[in-house]
Design an enzyme around this catalytic site. Sequence first.
Site, PDB file in Angstrom:
ATOM      1  CE  LYS A  66     -19.915 -29.111 -62.968  1.00 52.56           C
ATOM      2  NZ  LYS A  66     -18.483 -29.194 -63.176  1.00 52.56           N
ATOM      3  CG  ASP A  78     -20.416 -41.566 -66.405  1.00 57.65           C
ATOM      4  OD1 ASP A  78     -20.059 -40.730 -67.257  1.00 57.65           O
ATOM      5  OD2 ASP A  78     -21.190 -41.292 -65.471  1.00 57.65           O
TER       6      ASP A  78
END
Length: 183
Positions: A73, A172
């Site tokens: 990324k 999360d």
Amino acid sequence: MGKITVETCEIEGLKVITPTIFGDERGYFMETYNFNDYKEAGIEMEFVQDNQSASKKGVLRGLHFQKKYSQDKIVRVVSGEVFDVAVDLREGSATYGKWYGVILSAENKKQFFIPKNFAHGFLVLSDYAEFTYKCSDFYHPDDEGGIMWNDPDIGIDWPIPEGMELTISEKDQKWGTIRQLKK
């Protein structure tokens, strides 16, 4: 290197990239990606997907990774400011479980290269932030993994100002620890 400056980090493979800004009274221009400059910096892969997210102050996203379809990324902020983090998950790496963090903002225009097999997350420090991701593989929802953002074995020093309320997704909040990945 023509239009970028590349700073290596204490964790091998991670790179902080600062583009050259060409500015005048009208504003500025910069190249956000140039294959030849990145190739010269050792970032030589095909990017196949660009993503963008927007978040408000206190949003903490991560720590995410792809299990089978790992992604390289390049991330950056186009509006606002975030504290961006990568955690080394490379099997056999001398820095396995170590983290590195960098402030990315619309003002500093820095980019962060995160290679495959790292977990990634960020905390929004400004009132609002827009964040972009350039990825070397497509996102596979069934392949997503994660680690607790506050795993004590990793010990990320998140710059959470006093009084800041964190907003963390339900997903999360349910990730396990880095030790649980090894089981």
